[in-house]
Design an enzyme around this catalytic site. Sequence first.
Site, short mmCIF file in Angstrom:
data_model
loop_
_atom_site.label_atom_id
_atom_site.label_comp_id
_atom_site.label_asym_id
_atom_site.label_seq_id
_atom_site.Cartn_x
_atom_site.Cartn_y
_atom_site.Cartn_z
N GLY A 14 7.08 67.12 37.96
CA GLY A 14 6.07 66.58 37.10
C GLY A 14 4.58 67.43 36.36
O GLY A 14 4.20 67.15 36.38
N ARG A 66 26.06 54.00 33.26
CA ARG A 66 24.39 54.88 32.45
C ARG A 66 23.74 53.73 31.60
O ARG A 66 22.51 53.59 31.41
CB ARG A 66 25.32 55.82 32.05
CG ARG A 66 25.16 56.95 32.85
CD ARG A 66 25.44 58.28 31.58
NE ARG A 66 25.42 59.00 32.07
CZ ARG A 66 26.55 60.35 31.84
NH1 ARG A 66 27.46 60.12 31.00
NH2 ARG A 66 26.55 61.42 32.58
N MET A 91 16.95 63.66 35.11
CA MET A 91 16.87 64.02 34.96
C MET A 91 18.82 63.79 34.74
O MET A 91 19.58 63.57 35.79
CB MET A 91 18.00 65.09 36.49
CG MET A 91 17.03 66.26 36.86
SD MET A 91 16.10 67.48 35.69
CE MET A 91 18.68 68.30 36.30
N ARG A 92 18.81 63.19 33.44
CA ARG A 92 19.78 61.74 33.65
C ARG A 92 19.75 62.03 31.81
O ARG A 92 19.33 62.08 31.26
CB ARG A 92 19.28 60.54 33.15
CG ARG A 92 18.95 60.33 35.10
CD ARG A 92 19.02 58.56 35.41
NE ARG A 92 19.23 58.05 34.54
CZ ARG A 92 21.15 57.61 34.94
NH1 ARG A 92 21.14 57.95 36.40
NH2 ARG A 92 22.38 56.87 34.56
N ASN A 108 11.96 65.28 23.89
CA ASN A 108 12.25 65.54 25.55
C ASN A 108 12.43 67.38 25.19
O ASN A 108 12.10 67.56 24.40
CB ASN A 108 14.05 66.21 25.76
CG ASN A 108 14.89 66.96 26.90
OD1 ASN A 108 14.35 66.57 28.30
ND2 ASN A 108 15.67 67.76 26.32
N HIS A 110 12.75 70.96 27.30
CA HIS A 110 13.75 71.94 27.69
C HIS A 110 13.10 73.52 27.13
O HIS A 110 13.00 74.17 26.36
CB HIS A 110 15.20 71.57 26.30
CG HIS A 110 16.36 72.68 26.96
ND1 HIS A 110 17.42 72.64 28.33
CD2 HIS A 110 16.68 73.85 26.87
CE1 HIS A 110 17.96 72.53 28.98
NE2 HIS A 110 17.79 74.12 27.76
C1 GRF Z 1 11.16 71.58 32.92
O1 GRF Z 1 11.55 73.51 32.91
C2 GRF Z 1 11.99 71.44 31.93
O2 GRF Z 1 11.64 72.16 30.82
C3 GRF Z 1 13.22 70.86 32.40
O3 GRF Z 1 12.81 70.58 33.65
C4 GRF Z 1 11.71 70.71 34.04
C5 GRF Z 1 11.02 69.97 34.15
O4 GRF Z 1 9.73 70.41 35.66
N1 GRF Z 1 13.88 69.64 30.87
P1 GRF Z 1 8.68 68.86 35.51
O5 GRF Z 1 9.10 68.39 36.25
O6 GRF Z 1 7.82 68.88 33.93
O7 GRF Z 1 7.89 70.74 36.23
#
Ligand code: GRF
Length: 214
Positions: A14, A66, A91-92, A108, A110
């Site tokens: 987070g 889902r 992570m979904r 989102n 990435h």
């Molecule tokens: C980040 O690298 C984000 O881009 C990816 O998952 C990671 C999450 O990190 N989707 P955090 O939980 O915000 O520290």
Amino acid sequence: MSRVPVAVLISGSGSNLQAILDASADPGFPAEVALVLSNRADAFGLERARRAGVAAEVISSRGLSREAYDAALVERLSAGGVSWVCLAGFMRIVTPTLLSAFPNRVLNIHPALLPSFPGLHGAEQAWRAGVRLAGATVHLVDEGTDTGPILAQGVVPVHQDDDAETLAARILTVEHRLYPMVLRWAAEGRIHVDGRSVTIDLFPGESTSLALGF
Ligand code: GRF
């Protein structure tokens, strides 16, 4: 000033949630985190939310399809009255059940310069590919994996002595600046979507706007 209520969905550390919480600690920031949801009970981000005084809940996916899981999310998000949903290390793969409840209002982040290196371990994929520039992308979520319209990207160099972890850490520092910036645009109504073409009012009040179409 009334602020736009948003939810942040997490699965882990987070740190991006923390960046958003820190930004919204400023009363002048146009969005406030109304709700944090995690699919995992051990996500440290839940603790970050509670420390910030934000409601944080676990919605377990055990035994749910889902679609059924996303229906449970939508129920909670709707009850929370949120306008935008920020996926931050969630992570979904989300389904149309969630997307149709928040059309063009799911963001989102990435850890790669999309459309390169979608999916898991984006930073590591970039490092393995030997690219010289890497970065992060904030995009609108669609039904694909990291395929939605791109809103903003931040770039970092790849150093000779990097490994996948040092590169991912450098990318993460950019993520923490990028996500609050885009959330500000979202909350201020500066993101306009027409199909896959996105226009962002980067200079509100001026007639110029930047079209990011692809
Ligand atoms: C980040 O690298 C984000 O881009 C990816 O998952 C990671 C999450 O990190 N989707 P955090 O939980 O915000 O520290």
